[in-house]
Design a protein around this motif. Structure first.
Motif, PDB file in Angstrom:
ATOM      1  N   SER A   1      -1.307  -1.084  -6.861  1.00 59.24           N
ATOM      2  CA  SER A   1      -0.622   0.162  -7.233  1.00 59.24           C
ATOM      3  C   SER A   1      -1.496   1.390  -7.007  1.00 59.24           C
ATOM      4  N   THR A   2      -2.777   1.273  -7.269  1.00 60.06           N
ATOM      5  CA  THR A   2      -3.684   2.406  -7.043  1.00 60.06           C
ATOM      6  C   THR A   2      -3.758   2.739  -5.561  1.00 60.06           C
ATOM      7  N   GLU A   3      -3.874   1.721  -4.732  1.00 60.46           N
ATOM      8  CA  GLU A   3      -3.921   1.949  -3.288  1.00 60.46           C
ATOM      9  C   GLU A   3      -2.600   2.525  -2.778  1.00 60.46           C
ATOM     10  N   MET A   4      -1.493   2.125  -3.399  1.00 63.38           N
ATOM     11  CA  MET A   4      -0.197   2.653  -2.984  1.00 63.38           C
ATOM     12  C   MET A   4      -0.106   4.147  -3.310  1.00 63.38           C
ATOM     13  N   VAL A   5      -0.611   4.546  -4.468  1.00 69.65           N
ATOM     14  CA  VAL A   5      -0.629   5.973  -4.828  1.00 69.65           C
ATOM     15  C   VAL A   5      -1.518   6.728  -3.849  1.00 69.65           C
ATOM     16  N   GLU A   6      -2.660   6.167  -3.539  1.00 72.19           N
ATOM     17  CA  GLU A   6      -3.568   6.806  -2.565  1.00 72.19           C
ATOM     18  C   GLU A   6      -2.904   6.899  -1.193  1.00 72.19           C
ATOM     19  N   THR A   7      -2.106   5.894  -0.850  1.00 70.40           N
ATOM     20  CA  THR A   7      -1.382   5.915   0.427  1.00 70.40           C
ATOM     21  C   THR A   7      -0.379   7.057   0.448  1.00 70.40           C
TER      22      THR A   7
ATOM     23  N   PRO B   1       6.633   8.510  -4.581  1.00 70.50           N
ATOM     24  CA  PRO B   1       5.922   7.229  -4.674  1.00 70.50           C
ATOM     25  C   PRO B   1       6.875   6.048  -4.745  1.00 70.50           C
ATOM     26  N   LYS B   2       8.032   6.232  -5.417  1.00 66.65           N
ATOM     27  CA  LYS B   2       9.001   5.134  -5.499  1.00 66.65           C
ATOM     28  C   LYS B   2       9.529   4.754  -4.124  1.00 66.65           C
TER      29      LYS B   2
ATOM     30  N   ASP C   1       4.115  -4.041  12.490  1.00 63.82           N
ATOM     31  CA  ASP C   1       5.199  -3.161  12.042  1.00 63.82           C
ATOM     32  C   ASP C   1       6.068  -3.793  10.962  1.00 63.82           C
ATOM     33  N   ASP C   2       6.217  -5.105  11.008  1.00 63.84           N
ATOM     34  CA  ASP C   2       7.073  -5.785  10.040  1.00 63.84           C
ATOM     35  C   ASP C   2       6.295  -6.379   8.877  1.00 63.84           C
ATOM     36  N   LEU C   3       5.040  -5.997   8.764  1.00 69.94           N
ATOM     37  CA  LEU C   3       4.160  -6.542   7.738  1.00 69.94           C
ATOM     38  C   LEU C   3       4.410  -5.886   6.387  1.00 69.94           C
ATOM     39  N   SER C   4       4.499  -6.680   5.343  1.00 64.84           N
ATOM     40  CA  SER C   4       4.627  -6.162   3.990  1.00 64.84           C
ATOM     41  C   SER C   4       3.253  -5.763   3.473  1.00 64.84           C
ATOM     42  N   LEU C   5       3.122  -4.494   3.134  1.00 64.64           N
ATOM     43  CA  LEU C   5       1.821  -4.031   2.632  1.00 64.64           C
ATOM     44  C   LEU C   5       1.485  -4.675   1.298  1.00 64.64           C
ATOM     45  N   LEU C   6       2.490  -4.833   0.464  1.00 63.37           N
ATOM     46  CA  LEU C   6       2.248  -5.379  -0.868  1.00 63.37           C
ATOM     47  C   LEU C   6       1.924  -6.872  -0.819  1.00 63.37           C
ATOM     48  N   GLU C   7       2.700  -7.611  -0.060  1.00 60.34           N
ATOM     49  CA  GLU C   7       2.553  -9.061  -0.071  1.00 60.34           C
ATOM     50  C   GLU C   7       1.528  -9.577   0.948  1.00 60.34           C
ATOM     51  N   SER C   8       1.491  -9.009   2.128  1.00 58.27           N
ATOM     52  CA  SER C   8       0.617  -9.535   3.172  1.00 58.27           C
ATOM     53  C   SER C   8      -0.804  -8.982   3.099  1.00 58.27           C
TER      54      SER C   8
ATOM     55  N   THR D   1       6.783   2.898  -2.313  1.00 62.63           N
ATOM     56  CA  THR D   1       6.567   1.585  -2.911  1.00 62.63           C
ATOM     57  C   THR D   1       7.685   0.622  -2.532  1.00 62.63           C
ATOM     58  N   LYS D   2       8.937   1.116  -2.510  1.00 60.42           N
ATOM     59  CA  LYS D   2      10.054   0.273  -2.099  1.00 60.42           C
ATOM     60  C   LYS D   2       9.960  -0.093  -0.628  1.00 60.42           C
ATOM     61  N   SER D   3       9.324   0.769   0.150  1.00 64.82           N
ATOM     62  CA  SER D   3       9.180   0.542   1.585  1.00 64.82           C
ATOM     63  C   SER D   3       8.065  -0.453   1.790  1.00 64.82           C
ATOM     64  N   SER D   4       8.435  -1.677   1.983  1.00 65.70           N
ATOM     65  CA  SER D   4       7.388  -2.688   2.016  1.00 65.70           C
ATOM     66  C   SER D   4       6.730  -2.861   3.376  1.00 65.70           C
ATOM     67  N   THR D   5       7.395  -2.454   4.440  1.00 69.61           N
ATOM     68  CA  THR D   5       6.792  -2.631   5.762  1.00 69.61           C
ATOM     69  C   THR D   5       6.441  -1.279   6.384  1.00 69.61           C
TER      70      THR D   5
END
Length: 79
Positions: free
Chosen positions: A36-42, A56-57, A24-31, A60-64
């Motif tokens: 960016s493409t996967e984030m758009v797909e998410t 999308p912003k 739950d506390d995992l950063s999608l971007l960093e961990s 994207t800001k929501s890292s966990t």
């Protein structure tokens, strides 16, 4: 099924990760290294899953996962 579990299920399918990797506390971007493409797909997958429009912003800001749950639930309350 609750919002968090639905989000995790979407991420497992989309990102091809094991469920136990999505803390739950995992950063999608960093961990996990979501690009960016996967984030758009998410965003698109979550919009479809919850039948709502997401920024999308905001996602994207929501890292966990906990952060993403807050954004999605706030949209569901407004709908």
């Amino acid at each position: 099924m609750d919002t968090k579990q639905k989000i995790k299920d979407c991420l497992v399918k989309l990102l091809k990760v094991r469920p136990e990797e999505l803390r739950d506390d995992l950063s999608l971007l960093e961990s996990i290294g979501v690009d960016s493409t996967e984030m758009v797909e998410t965003v698109i997958a979550l919009e479809k899953e919850f039948s709502t429009k997401l920024s999308p912003k905001e996602i994207t800001k929501s890292s966990t996962i906990n952060d993403i749950v807050k954004v999605v639930e706030s949209k569901l309350i407004k709908a």
